[in-house]
Design a protein around this motif. Structure first.
Motif, PDB file in Angstrom:
ATOM      1  N   MET A  84      -4.003   4.827   1.869  1.00 50.48           N
ATOM      2  CA  MET A  84      -3.011   3.853   1.393  1.00 50.48           C
ATOM      3  C   MET A  84      -2.517   2.966   2.524  1.00 50.48           C
ATOM      4  O   MET A  84      -2.278   1.765   2.336  1.00 50.48           O
ATOM      5  N   GLY A  85      -2.371   3.536   3.715  1.00 50.80           N
ATOM      6  CA  GLY A  85      -1.973   2.733   4.869  1.00 50.80           C
ATOM      7  C   GLY A  85      -2.986   1.642   5.158  1.00 50.80           C
ATOM      8  O   GLY A  85      -2.628   0.482   5.397  1.00 50.80           O
ATOM      9  N   LEU A  86      -4.267   2.005   5.145  1.00 53.47           N
ATOM     10  CA  LEU A  86      -5.315   1.009   5.374  1.00 53.47           C
ATOM     11  C   LEU A  86      -5.334  -0.057   4.277  1.00 53.47           C
ATOM     12  O   LEU A  86      -5.532  -1.245   4.560  1.00 53.47           O
ATOM     13  N   ILE A  87      -5.105   0.370   3.041  1.00 58.43           N
ATOM     14  CA  ILE A  87      -5.080  -0.584   1.927  1.00 58.43           C
ATOM     15  C   ILE A  87      -3.946  -1.589   2.099  1.00 58.43           C
ATOM     16  O   ILE A  87      -4.161  -2.804   2.004  1.00 58.43           O
ATOM     17  N   VAL A  88      -2.726  -1.098   2.342  1.00 61.65           N
ATOM     18  CA  VAL A  88      -1.586  -2.029   2.442  1.00 61.65           C
ATOM     19  C   VAL A  88      -1.686  -2.887   3.701  1.00 61.65           C
ATOM     20  O   VAL A  88      -1.264  -4.053   3.690  1.00 61.65           O
ATOM     21  N   LEU A  89      -2.260  -2.352   4.773  1.00 61.92           N
ATOM     22  CA  LEU A  89      -2.468  -3.187   5.956  1.00 61.92           C
ATOM     23  C   LEU A  89      -3.470  -4.299   5.659  1.00 61.92           C
ATOM     24  O   LEU A  89      -3.274  -5.454   6.059  1.00 61.92           O
ATOM     25  N   GLN A  90      -4.529  -3.959   4.961  1.00 64.33           N
ATOM     26  CA  GLN A  90      -5.535  -4.965   4.587  1.00 64.33           C
ATOM     27  C   GLN A  90      -4.915  -6.061   3.717  1.00 64.33           C
ATOM     28  O   GLN A  90      -5.200  -7.237   3.895  1.00 64.33           O
ATOM     29  N   LEU A  91      -4.053  -5.667   2.804  1.00 65.66           N
ATOM     30  CA  LEU A  91      -3.488  -6.629   1.847  1.00 65.66           C
ATOM     31  C   LEU A  91      -2.319  -7.434   2.399  1.00 65.66           C
ATOM     32  O   LEU A  91      -2.165  -8.616   2.051  1.00 65.66           O
ATOM     33  N   PHE A  92      -1.484  -6.820   3.242  1.00 64.47           N
ATOM     34  CA  PHE A  92      -0.205  -7.456   3.572  1.00 64.47           C
ATOM     35  C   PHE A  92       0.077  -7.677   5.058  1.00 64.47           C
ATOM     36  O   PHE A  92       1.068  -8.326   5.394  1.00 64.47           O
ATOM     37  N   ALA A  93      -0.742  -7.144   5.959  1.00 61.61           N
ATOM     38  CA  ALA A  93      -0.421  -7.216   7.392  1.00 61.61           C
ATOM     39  C   ALA A  93      -0.340  -8.657   7.904  1.00 61.61           C
ATOM     40  O   ALA A  93       0.552  -8.985   8.687  1.00 61.61           O
ATOM     41  N   LYS A  94      -1.253  -9.513   7.461  1.00 63.54           N
ATOM     42  CA  LYS A  94      -1.229 -10.907   7.924  1.00 63.54           C
ATOM     43  C   LYS A  94       0.073 -11.593   7.551  1.00 63.54           C
ATOM     44  O   LYS A  94       0.665 -12.305   8.357  1.00 63.54           O
ATOM     45  N   ASP A  95       0.508 -11.382   6.319  1.00 63.25           N
ATOM     46  CA  ASP A  95       1.713 -12.059   5.829  1.00 63.25           C
ATOM     47  C   ASP A  95       3.002 -11.428   6.347  1.00 63.25           C
ATOM     48  O   ASP A  95       3.979 -12.123   6.594  1.00 63.25           O
ATOM     49  N   LEU A  96       3.023 -10.112   6.507  1.00 58.10           N
ATOM     50  CA  LEU A  96       4.265  -9.425   6.859  1.00 58.10           C
ATOM     51  C   LEU A  96       4.426  -9.150   8.353  1.00 58.10           C
ATOM     52  O   LEU A  96       5.507  -8.774   8.788  1.00 58.10           O
ATOM     53  N   GLY A  97       3.370  -9.277   9.132  1.00 53.85           N
ATOM     54  CA  GLY A  97       3.491  -9.256  10.575  1.00 53.85           C
ATOM     55  C   GLY A  97       3.522  -7.895  11.241  1.00 53.85           C
ATOM     56  O   GLY A  97       3.307  -6.847  10.633  1.00 53.85           O
ATOM     57  N   THR A  98       3.855  -7.952  12.514  1.00 50.38           N
ATOM     58  CA  THR A  98       3.803  -6.786  13.389  1.00 50.38           C
ATOM     59  C   THR A  98       4.779  -5.688  12.982  1.00 50.38           C
ATOM     60  O   THR A  98       4.445  -4.502  13.058  1.00 50.38           O
TER      61      THR A  98
END
Length: 191
Positions: free
Chosen positions: A128-142
């Motif tokens: 789930m961590g990998l999924i949410v990072l794939q989906l939202f990391a660019k938009d939500l940031g560091t």
């Protein structure tokens, strides 16, 4: 190329762990010793809460909620990928548990049942961590990435602190999650 390297490295680690758990008395003795060195406290309430929130069955609920949000945004294929990725990882974890049949550490809680390798909690949290990072990391940031990694680390510490798993169980679950996620991601990108 980088994704294939991560996939191959994770698969190699997973296969190495499986081989050693099944065949090496020395490896298992070291894993038991390392577990006892890492774990000094038992059944801390905060670790139980973290384990509950990241229970594999509850992780399916979080996955379905995420897929529902994606469906609401008319991201149907992504929603299907989210469901398929966790389903693939969980199915693979169940198969491995039944093939390896590794017993849990001696002092584990009576609330824990089933086999030890790989950790279902860590498998679900990593996937789930990998999924949410794939989906939202660019938009939500560091800050978002740090929060996801911190939650993932707390799940690992909870499983070790509650004496539910050996260190190799959490490493194996992490490796399996990366393998399943990488395969799923490649299939999703191919569509």
């Amino acid at each position: 190329m980088n994704n294939y390297f991560v996939l191959l490295l994770s698969a190699a680690v997973l296969l190495w762990l499986i081989f050693n758990i099944k065949n090496s008395r020395r490896f298992n003795l070291f894993d038991h010793w390392l577990h006892h060195q890492l774990v000094k406290r038992h059944d801390c309430y905060s670790w139980q809460v973290i384990a509950f929130i990241n229970d594999p069955k509850l992780m399916v609920v979080w996955d379905v909620l995420l897929a529902g949000l994606l469906l609401n945004e008319e991201r149907n294929l992504t929603a299907l990928w989210v469901l398929g990725t966790l389903g693939f990882a969980d199915f693979s974890g169940i198969i491995l548990k039944k093939l390896i049949l590794r017993k849990r550490p001696l002092l584990h809680s009576d609330k824990e049942d089933g086999y030890s390798f790989p950790s279902g909690h860590v498998l679900g949290a990593t996937t789930m961590g990998l999924i949410v990072l794939q989906l939202f990391a660019k938009d939500l940031g560091t800050g978002f990435v740090i929060a996801v990694v911190a939650i993932w680390a707390m799940v690992i510490f909870s499983r070790l602190s509650l004496k539910a798993h050996y260190p190799s169980d959490v490493l194996g679950a992490t490796s399996l999650a990366i393998v399943c996620f990488s395969i799923s991601q490649q299939l999703f990108l191919a569509i």
